[in-house]
Design an enzyme around this catalytic site. Structure first.
Site, PDB file in Angstrom:
ATOM      1  N   GLN A 192      34.057  35.631  38.992  1.00  0.00           N
ATOM      2  CA  GLN A 192      35.105  36.218  38.478  1.00  0.00           C
ATOM      3  C   GLN A 192      35.488  35.997  36.995  1.00  0.00           C
ATOM      4  O   GLN A 192      35.720  37.023  36.329  1.00  0.00           O
ATOM      5  CB  GLN A 192      36.387  36.006  39.096  1.00  0.00           C
ATOM      6  CG  GLN A 192      37.742  36.436  38.567  1.00  0.00           C
ATOM      7  CD  GLN A 192      38.914  36.311  39.490  1.00  0.00           C
ATOM      8  OE1 GLN A 192      39.084  36.991  40.878  1.00  0.00           O
ATOM      9  NE2 GLN A 192      39.705  35.182  39.434  1.00  0.00           N
ATOM     10  N   HIS A 248      46.854  26.189  40.152  1.00  0.00           N
ATOM     11  CA  HIS A 248      47.159  27.213  39.525  1.00  0.00           C
ATOM     12  C   HIS A 248      48.040  26.741  38.118  1.00  0.00           C
ATOM     13  O   HIS A 248      48.041  26.919  37.100  1.00  0.00           O
ATOM     14  CB  HIS A 248      48.105  28.041  40.036  1.00  0.00           C
ATOM     15  CG  HIS A 248      47.496  29.068  41.188  1.00  0.00           C
ATOM     16  ND1 HIS A 248      47.766  28.763  42.683  1.00  0.00           N
ATOM     17  CD2 HIS A 248      46.769  30.076  41.312  1.00  0.00           C
ATOM     18  CE1 HIS A 248      47.274  29.430  43.238  1.00  0.00           C
ATOM     19  NE2 HIS A 248      46.415  30.319  42.520  1.00  0.00           N
ATOM     20  N   ALA A 302      51.228  31.968  45.915  1.00  0.00           N
ATOM     21  CA  ALA A 302      50.820  30.822  46.669  1.00  0.00           C
ATOM     22  C   ALA A 302      50.599  29.658  45.794  1.00  0.00           C
ATOM     23  O   ALA A 302      49.532  29.076  46.293  1.00  0.00           O
ATOM     24  CB  ALA A 302      50.133  31.342  47.881  1.00  0.00           C
ATOM     25  N   LYS A 308      37.114  27.802  39.306  1.00  0.00           N
ATOM     26  CA  LYS A 308      36.967  28.003  40.921  1.00  0.00           C
ATOM     27  C   LYS A 308      36.139  29.420  41.263  1.00  0.00           C
ATOM     28  O   LYS A 308      35.506  29.333  42.342  1.00  0.00           O
ATOM     29  CB  LYS A 308      38.366  27.805  41.486  1.00  0.00           C
ATOM     30  CG  LYS A 308      38.555  28.289  42.984  1.00  0.00           C
ATOM     31  CD  LYS A 308      38.108  27.219  43.878  1.00  0.00           C
ATOM     32  CE  LYS A 308      38.595  27.736  45.361  1.00  0.00           C
ATOM     33  NZ  LYS A 308      38.585  29.023  45.890  1.00  0.00           N
ATOM     34  N   HIS A 322      49.586  26.390  43.763  1.00  0.00           N
ATOM     35  CA  HIS A 322      49.416  25.191  43.923  1.00  0.00           C
ATOM     36  C   HIS A 322      48.929  24.420  42.527  1.00  0.00           C
ATOM     37  O   HIS A 322      49.010  25.206  41.612  1.00  0.00           O
ATOM     38  CB  HIS A 322      48.244  25.031  44.951  1.00  0.00           C
ATOM     39  CG  HIS A 322      46.828  25.656  44.667  1.00  0.00           C
ATOM     40  ND1 HIS A 322      46.116  25.679  43.524  1.00  0.00           N
ATOM     41  CD2 HIS A 322      46.162  26.969  45.379  1.00  0.00           C
ATOM     42  CE1 HIS A 322      45.320  26.184  43.581  1.00  0.00           C
ATOM     43  NE2 HIS A 322      45.284  27.218  44.574  1.00  0.00           N
TER      44      HIS A 322
HETATM   45  P1  AMP Z   1      44.427  33.247  42.921  1.00  0.00           P
HETATM   46  O1  AMP Z   1      45.860  33.332  42.846  1.00  0.00           O
HETATM   47  O2  AMP Z   1      43.543  32.661  43.965  1.00  0.00           O
HETATM   48  O3  AMP Z   1      43.866  34.572  42.500  1.00  0.00           O
HETATM   49  O4  AMP Z   1      44.043  32.414  41.492  1.00  0.00           O
HETATM   50  C1  AMP Z   1      44.502  32.739  40.339  1.00  0.00           C
HETATM   51  C2  AMP Z   1      43.933  32.009  39.168  1.00  0.00           C
HETATM   52  O5  AMP Z   1      43.921  30.503  39.620  1.00  0.00           O
HETATM   53  C3  AMP Z   1      42.314  32.299  39.125  1.00  0.00           C
HETATM   54  O6  AMP Z   1      41.852  32.130  38.002  1.00  0.00           O
HETATM   55  C4  AMP Z   1      41.790  31.184  40.103  1.00  0.00           C
HETATM   56  O7  AMP Z   1      40.142  30.845  39.675  1.00  0.00           O
HETATM   57  C5  AMP Z   1      42.415  30.069  39.641  1.00  0.00           C
HETATM   58  N1  AMP Z   1      42.402  28.878  40.620  1.00  0.00           N
HETATM   59  C6  AMP Z   1      42.553  28.999  41.689  1.00  0.00           C
HETATM   60  N2  AMP Z   1      42.239  27.866  42.366  1.00  0.00           N
HETATM   61  C7  AMP Z   1      42.034  27.049  41.599  1.00  0.00           C
HETATM   62  C8  AMP Z   1      41.566  25.384  41.399  1.00  0.00           C
HETATM   63  N3  AMP Z   1      41.268  24.779  42.522  1.00  0.00           N
HETATM   64  N4  AMP Z   1      41.360  24.943  40.354  1.00  0.00           N
HETATM   65  C9  AMP Z   1      41.289  25.839  39.067  1.00  0.00           C
HETATM   66  N5  AMP Z   1      41.788  27.196  39.167  1.00  0.00           N
HETATM   67  C10 AMP Z   1      42.020  27.768  40.357  1.00  0.00           C
END
Ligand code: AMP
Length: 285
Positions: free
Chosen positions: A154, A37, A32, A150, A34
């Site tokens: 983690q 990522h 998903a 974000k 955005h």
């Molecule tokens: P996720 O797909 O939500 O597990 O996120 C994958 C990676 O993208 C993780 O390292 C998140 O911290 C990073 N991420 C998600 N949203 C943001 C954002 N708004 N700004 C920076 N990194 C992000």
């Protein structure tokens, strides 16, 4: 760009890239995708990677009972198109079956830094994250891996894991990418109604207030937390935490602190949002 559905095929591609003298860069995601990522993907180049790999895997191990595993957005075709447009070389798209063979019973668990905040509110969550990321690191091999701040805790937990277990991986934390009005980008924002989307800005408002006070010299932890909490309390249905913590250990702070990150987790209807700001370090939302 090649898509690899199995760990062995992905490992072979990363090995071949290193064999050709390239540095592997890794961005683990749950898809998903955005602009947040994609900013991590763009950062790979600046971090010295010339073989860019993205992993897309909705990891069942890191979702708790009653969380949103089943309704988590899955947009693989659009994600692959976005990766292609961004110059990604390899996308690893494993299935739960090839990540977790029958009888899987191993767990990677980081103590200390994982225990409070998200760790306390989502029991088992970080074990799920560290277990899957350990497997992703093994599949990718020596690399630089970029994570978003974000998910601040983690990122710190994964730094700890890489150091403690001696992974040949440089863990990098990238600043939060936000909408123009301050809302942190998240795959979960799509769950918000228009009314909830407006209320969600209360988190950015609280973090901005705490950042402004910090910039003016406020160092009383209770005061900074109260400034961040006020708007969130007024707009959100339920707060898990609005807490200041030590930026590295995520431990509680004394009454006054010279370094602090404020972390927020709160619910609007059925959606749980998280955000944070390291005071004096991150640009305020
Ligand atoms: P996720 O797909 O939500 O597990 O996120 C994958 C990676 O993208 C993780 O390292 C998140 O911290 C990073 N991420 C998600 N949203 C943001 C954002 N708004 N700004 C920076 N990194 C992000």
């Amino acid at each position: 760009m090649e898509v690899y559905p199995t760990p062995d095929a992905f490992r072979a591609a990363c090995d071949a890239a290193r064999g050709a003298g390239k540095r592997v860069g890794l961005v683990p995601t749950m898809g998903a995708l955005h602009a947040g990522h994609l900013a991590l993907v763009d950062h790979l180049g600046r971090a010295g990677a010339d073989f860019k790999a993205v992993t897309i895997f909705v990891n069942p191990l890191q979702f708790g009972e009653g969380e949103d595993l089943d309704r988590y957005p899955r947009t693989l075709e659009a994600d692959l198109a976005a990766c292609r447009a961004r110059g990604v070389d390899a996308v690893f798209t494993p299935t739960p079956e090839n990540m977790y063979p029958a009888g899987f019973s191993t767990k990677v668990s980081v103590g200390g830094v994982s225990e409070r905040l998200e760790g306390a509110h989502r029991p088992g969550h970080f074990d799920g994250v560290t277990t899957v990321v350990a497997k992703l690191f093994h599949a990718a091999g020596p690399c630089v891996a970029v994570f978003g701040r974000k998910d601040y805790q983690q990122w710190r937990v994964l730094e700890r894991m890489a150091t403690d277990l001696g992974f040949p991986v440089e863990v990098v934390g990238h600043p939060i990418v936000r909408e123009a009005d301050g809302l942190a980008l998240s795959s979960r924002n799509r769950y918000l109604s228009a009314e909830e989307r407006a209320k969600a800005l209360a988190i950015a408002e609280g973090l901005r207030a705490a950042s402004a006070a910090w910039a003016e010299g406020e160092r009383e932890v209770a005061r900074l937390e109260a400034l961040a909490r006020g708007p969130v309390e007024a707009a959100f249905d339920r707060i898990d935490y609005v807490s200041a913590a030590d930026p590295e250990s995520l431990a509680p702070l004394p009454a006054r602190a010279e370094r602090a990150v404020i972390l927020v987790a709160a619910h609007l209807g059925g959606t749980r949002l998280i955000d944070n700001c390291e005071l004096g370090v991150d640009s305020p939302p």
